[in-house]
Structure formats: C-alpha cells, structure tokens
Design an enzyme around this catalytic site. Structure first.
Site, PDB file in Angstrom:
ATOM      1  N   GLY A 103       0.860  -1.180   0.000  1.00  0.00           N
ATOM      2  CA  GLY A 103       0.000   0.000   0.000  1.00  0.00           C
ATOM      3  C   GLY A 103       0.879   1.206   0.000  1.00  0.00           C
ATOM      4  O   GLY A 103       2.107   1.103   0.065  1.00  0.00           O
ATOM      5  N   CYS A 104       0.253   2.356  -0.056  1.00  0.00           N
ATOM      6  CA  CYS A 104       1.026   3.580  -0.064  1.00  0.00           C
ATOM      7  C   CYS A 104       1.279   3.988   1.371  1.00  0.00           C
ATOM      8  O   CYS A 104       0.483   3.699   2.251  1.00  0.00           O
ATOM      9  CB  CYS A 104       0.249   4.666  -0.787  1.00  0.00           C
TER      10      CYS A 104
END
Lengths: 105, 396
Positions: A103-104
């Site tokens: 994920g970011c």
C-alpha cells in the site's frame, strides 16, 4: 533473511516479521506470531478474523480492503484494533500468515 | 570509502553544499557529530547518486500499538554495507494548528528525537506534519510514549484521514475569513479514529485556508479544500487608494488591468468595483492591502477532489458548496464529509482518491449520492458555459 523463533519453532520472515512462505501456515503459526503483536490469547473472535483473511487470501491472492473485512466479519474497525492492537494490516494479516500487505505510505 | 576522520567521502553530495541556499547535506553532516546514523545515511545516499538508484526498500509495515498509521517503514536494501541505516523509519507527528510552537516545545521534541532516533527532522513535511526522520523498530514505542507524555500525537499515514492542516489564519493575517486554526483543531479532534486507524480506500486530506490566496495550497492538494471567502462587497478605503496612487502605484495598469473579471475601473481619482462581477481572486487586495479588504460577511467555500499525481494525474479541487458562513463551517463539513465518505467507501476502488471516483462516476451522480443540488458556482466559467442540457426531444 531474518528468522523468528518461538516455542521451539523457527520461521523465515521478512524484515517486518511477516511469514515468507504462506503455504506452511497452520493454526500453531497464528499462535506463535500472536506473541509479537500484543495478542495475549486467541479467542473465537480472533479466529473469525484470521480465518476470513486466510480464506480471502487463498481465493484472491491479496488481502481484502478494510471495509470488506469489517463488513464480512461484522466487527467495527475499532473492535478489530481491540482484538489486534497493531491493527488489521500489521497484526491480523501477520497472524493469518499473509505476505506483507502492500500500500502507499 | 571513508576519509581520514572516518567520515564517508561524498564527492557528489558535496556539490549540493555550494551556492547561497540552505543545504540538507550540510545539515546532515553537522548532525553526524551527535548521531552515528548520519554517516551511513550520507554513505548510502552518495552511493545512490553514483549508481543513480535508490537504496530504500518500498513499503515497510511498522507502527505502534493501537494505531494503524503515523509511522512509515523504511529499510535499506544494502544493510550489510550501511548497518546503521538498516532501519530508518519515519514518524509523522501531528503539528499544532498553523505551526505555532513555543521554544520549549521545540526543544522537547528535538530532545525526544535525539534520544530515540537520528535527531534529523523535517520541519515540516508537505503533509503539514512534523517529520522525524530515521529510527529503529525497537525505538518506536519509547518515542511514542515520550511524545504523548509531552502532549503530542502521531499524524496520519496510509489510507486514513490525513492530519488536517491550516494556514496561520487570524493569528497573523487580517484576511482570514474564518478561524482556520480552530477549525483545523476541531476537525483533528473530531476524526481521531479515522486519523489513526485507516478505514478508507485511500487517503483523504482536509486543508483549511483563510482566504483565496490559499497559503496551504488546499485547492491543489486536499480532497476537501476549505477556502475562506466573503459574500458581500470588498471593503474599500478611498483615502488609502489615493495614497497608493500618490505614492506612484499605477492603479490602472497594476490593479484594474490585472483583474481577471475586469470588474474594476479607475478614473484617476476614484476606484469603482463592480462587486457582483468579482471572482474573489485577491489580486487587488494583495496589491493595496491598506486600501482594500475582504468583505464583512465572511465564511468559506468547500471544494472537492484535488490530488497530486501518484496513481493517476493531478487534479484541482472544484466547488462543492459556494459559501458557508463561518459559524456554520464545522457542522456543515462534518455532515458533508459523512456523506462523501459513505459514498466513497462503498464505491471507491482500492487506492482511488475521491476526485478520481467523481471523474469515473460523473459529478452529477456524485452530487445525487451526497444529496446536493448542482449550482452555477460549480462551473468554472458559467458566463461562457450556459450549463443547460437539452434533451433530445427539446433540440428538434
């Protein structure tokens, strides 16, 4: 590669302590990893989350989105944090033997 | 690789110390006397410059108990070569509204970070948070415990409501059309759950600017941009206008001709503003701050959907609610945000910002979903765009 040793079991893990080989997962693995994530004892509620994550991962190859996890297990997000203090990604997924969710930042 | 003092040789990085401007290389070198991590940090960065290749791995998951965000995991991919930066996690610390600190608070924060991390900070990151750069996994909980004891909390990271930020607002600026500092603090308190325990498809940012000068660039970066605006006429002091003219300001050329909606005229003695045509660009007020001021009926416009280009391209916010009186802002935002989150949470794809969702489903569907009627202010140039959709049978 780092290893994680507990209860005379030894696991290959990544730098964040996630299981490297998801295929070797069983219920003992979840109990062993619980010791690192602030989970004292695995209750029925814990297993409900772990089994859901595990099955979703086996079916789709990734971790579900948070909203789906809450909807399908019936737990609110803060209840998931009560079960797994380090959170659904770092805690619950690790116990369920999923590779590190991406994920970011 | 090291010179006679045991410091890494940094031929390429040294280039960044030249010139009159501040240099992060100089700052990191200075800190290396008290923080052993800095030498390996410089060494790894120099290597990255030589090889034109980053040596940080992507996507570590580390954190503190009870929180799902606030710490960004960083690991070196060559820890054998640079063991002191094998772990180099970043902690985001929620900044005070408007970035006002006492000197004592700053000393406390820096003390905590010298005890538990590299001592390097970024004041501030582009999120607005105070950024603590570089620590080991084992130091996270102790650092967090000291931070909370000192009255600070972690900021947001991941798919959460990010730390809200605000311009200095009424604390230092007479143009603030609402209390940005209070709104930012109220929102931070109201959304503690969403801030610390990421519930969304992706990040959601709220930024509060006091006037259309938009000093926190809310229009370019915030999913929900709150931008101060006035509804009535610009306050005008004719005597002060004459003083500007007497002092040599070319009012025709530098004020009237630069007005985007050409709503001002100057006859050499009197400035006339056609306020109905004013688009609140702030140019005339910025040029003649002693003569012109925002009106008295103040509040904010709410805009939706901006983002920087990470997954898809950059977007600017567009108007959602043209004017909310200052005293109704908090309630209105909370109600609006509730509806927006419900829709986005239900229909947003993984890592899809709300602005991208609106593009995908169309503004009309989005407005329908959150229960807002379309308004002419939502169109960038309503005077040029009649904004009328003819049905097929009507067009015959």
């Amino acid at each position: 590669m780092p290893t994680f040793e507990v209860n005379s079991h030894q696991y290959d893990v990544d730098e964040d302590g996630f299981l490297q080989e998801p295929g070797i997962w069983n219920q003992d693995v979840a109990c062993d990893f619980a010791t690192t994530e602030g989970v004292e004892q695995l209750t029925e509620a814990h297993w409900k989350v772990i089994n859901y994550l595990r099955n979703y991962y086996l079916q789709f190859g990734i971790a579900p989105m948070i909203r789906k996890l809450c909807k399908e297990t019936g737990f609110k997000l803060n209840e998931i944090y009560q079960l797994f203090p380090s959170g659904p990604a770092k805690g619950a997924c690790k116990l369920a033997g999923l590779p590190k969710p991406t994920g970011c930042v | 690789m090291a010179d006679e003092n045991g410091k890494p040789k940094t031929k390429l990085l040294d280039e960044l110390e030249k010139g009159p401007w501040p240099s992060f290389v100089t700052e990191i070198k200075k800190t290396s006397d008290v923080s052993p991590m800095c030498d390996d940090l410089m060494g790894q960065l120099e290597l990255s410059y030589e090889e034109r290749k980053g040596h940080w791995k992507h996507g570590g998951i580390v954190g503190v108990l009870g929180y799902g965000g606030g710490v960004i995991g960083r690991y070196s991919d060559i820890p054998e070569q640079f063991p002191k930066v094998a772990h180099f996690h970043t902690i985001r610390v929620n900044q005070p509204s408007g970035w006002f600190y006492t000197s004592d608070a700053l000393r406390t924060l820096c003390g905590i970070w010298e005890r538990h991390g590299s001592g390097l900070t970024n004041m501030h990151g582009s999120t607005g948070d105070l950024v603590f750069l570089g620590t080991k996994t084992d130091e996270l909980e102790p650092a967090f415990a000291e931070l909370t004891a000192a009255g600070f909390d972690l900021g947001g990271s991941g798919s959460c409501m990010r730390t809200p930020s605000a311009c200095v607002g009424p604390a230092r600026c007479e143009w603030a059309c609402y209390d940005t500092l209070k709104l930012c603090n109220d929102l931070t308190q109201a959304y503690q759950d969403e801030l610390h325990r990421p519930p969304f498809p992706y990040k959601f940012k709220i930024k509060c600017s006091g006037c259309p000068n938009d000093c926190v660039a809310a229009v370019a970066r915030a999913d929900l941009s709150v931008i101060g605006i006035w509804k009535d006429d610009i306050q005008q002091d004719d005597k002060a206008v004459s003083e500007y003219a007497a002092a040599g300001l070319n009012i025709q050329k530098d004020v009237c001709d630069k007005c985007p909606s050409r709503c001002m005229s100057w006859d050499g003695g009197k400035l006339t503003i056609e306020n109905r045509e004013c688009v609140r660009c702030m140019h005339c007020i910025n040029v003649m701050p002693k003569a012109l001021q925002p009106g008295k009926e103040r509040g904010a416009a709410l805009l939706i959907g901006s983002k920087a280009p990470i997954v898809a391209g950059a977007l600017l916010s567009s108007v959602l609610v043209p004017f909310v009186p200052a005293e109704e802002l908090l309630d209105t935002i909370q109600e609006l945000v509730k509806r927006i989150w419900e829709f986005w949470d239900e229909y947003g794809k993984n890592r899809e910002r709300v602005g991208e969702l609106i593009q995908r489903v169309g503004m009309a569907n989005f407005l329908d979903a959150i229960g807002l009627d379309p308004a002419p202010e939502m169109v960038s140039a309503p005077r040029d765009n009649p904004y009328i959709f003819f049905q097929k049978e009507e067009a015959k």
